[in-house]
Scaffold this motif. Structure first.
Motif, PDB file in Angstrom:
ATOM      1  N   SER A 177      50.778  16.580  51.069  1.00 37.72           N
ATOM      2  CA  SER A 177      51.013  17.982  50.742  1.00 37.72           C
ATOM      3  C   SER A 177      50.748  18.255  49.269  1.00 37.72           C
ATOM      4  O   SER A 177      50.499  19.400  48.883  1.00 37.72           O
ATOM      5  N   ALA A 178      50.793  17.219  48.467  1.00 37.61           N
ATOM      6  CA  ALA A 178      50.529  17.376  47.042  1.00 37.61           C
ATOM      7  C   ALA A 178      50.162  16.025  46.453  1.00 37.61           C
ATOM      8  O   ALA A 178      50.574  14.978  46.960  1.00 37.61           O
TER       9      ALA A 178
ATOM     10  N   THR B  19      48.575  21.046  44.872  1.00 43.08           N
ATOM     11  CA  THR B  19      49.003  21.076  46.261  1.00 43.08           C
ATOM     12  C   THR B  19      47.798  21.125  47.196  1.00 43.08           C
ATOM     13  O   THR B  19      46.665  21.356  46.772  1.00 43.08           O
ATOM     14  N   VAL B  20      48.071  20.957  48.481  1.00 45.85           N
ATOM     15  CA  VAL B  20      47.008  21.011  49.474  1.00 45.85           C
ATOM     16  C   VAL B  20      46.367  22.398  49.479  1.00 45.85           C
ATOM     17  O   VAL B  20      45.187  22.547  49.811  1.00 45.85           O
TER      18      VAL B  20
ATOM     19  N   THR C 193      54.026  13.492  50.925  1.00 44.99           N
ATOM     20  CA  THR C 193      53.801  14.030  52.263  1.00 44.99           C
ATOM     21  C   THR C 193      54.779  15.177  52.532  1.00 44.99           C
ATOM     22  O   THR C 193      55.801  15.302  51.851  1.00 44.99           O
ATOM     23  N   PRO C 194      54.483  15.990  53.539  1.00 50.07           N
ATOM     24  CA  PRO C 194      55.419  17.085  53.878  1.00 50.07           C
ATOM     25  C   PRO C 194      56.805  16.577  54.256  1.00 50.07           C
ATOM     26  O   PRO C 194      57.798  17.293  54.085  1.00 50.07           O
ATOM     27  N   GLY C 195      56.883  15.348  54.745  1.00 50.31           N
ATOM     28  CA  GLY C 195      58.171  14.783  55.129  1.00 50.31           C
ATOM     29  C   GLY C 195      58.968  14.230  53.969  1.00 50.31           C
ATOM     30  O   GLY C 195      60.089  13.744  54.155  1.00 50.31           O
ATOM     31  N   GLY C 196      58.403  14.305  52.771  1.00 49.39           N
ATOM     32  CA  GLY C 196      59.149  13.868  51.603  1.00 49.39           C
ATOM     33  C   GLY C 196      58.899  12.443  51.155  1.00 49.39           C
ATOM     34  O   GLY C 196      59.586  11.938  50.264  1.00 49.39           O
TER      35      GLY C 196
ATOM     36  N   ASN D  62      56.868   9.635  49.167  1.00 53.97           N
ATOM     37  CA  ASN D  62      56.019   9.594  47.984  1.00 53.97           C
ATOM     38  C   ASN D  62      55.427   8.215  47.810  1.00 53.97           C
ATOM     39  O   ASN D  62      56.107   7.210  48.032  1.00 53.97           O
TER      40      ASN D  62
END
Length: 117
Positions: free
Chosen positions: A33-34, A53-54, A100-103, A105
């Motif tokens: 996501s970033a 970011t994406v 990731t979107p799920g957090g 890293n």
């Protein structure tokens, strides 16, 4: 499952430029996501330098605004950091981070940037 490899660091004179790259090796099931660049100078804490970011939104540390530019490829698998008008205060190990979107890293191992005459 995820590997980030930075490159492009080195020794540069004050006022010079460098371009860092971070290539991600990962499963196609993992999406970022970033992606961001951090740096850590000797005796100092790791700090955020730039983030993208994406969707293409970017953020910069005040100390690098107008001198550094972060960019990414369309697949969000490679992120770049173009650094211009470098000063000795930019000397640090530069790390790539992907989130990731799920957090989750992920971090690279870092690349040394030294600005010195």
């Amino acid at each position: 499952q995820v590997q980030l490899v930075e490159s492009g660091g080195g020794l540069v004179q004050p006022g010079g430029s460098l371009r860092l790259s971070c290539v991600a090796s990962k499963s196609n099931r993992i999406a970022f996501s970033a992606m961001a660049w951090y740096r850590q100078a000797p005796g100092k804490e790791r700090e955020l330098v730039a983030r993208i970011t994406v969707g293409g939104s970017t953020d910069y540390a005040d100390s690098v605004k107008g001198r550094f530019a972060i960019s990414r490829d369309r697949a969000m698998s490679t992120v770049y950091l173009k650094m211009d008008r470098l000063t000795p205060e930019d000397t640090a190990v530069y790390y790539c981070r992907a989130g990731t979107p799920g957090g989750y890293n992920f971090w690279g191992q870092g690349t040394q940037v030294t600005v010195s005459s």
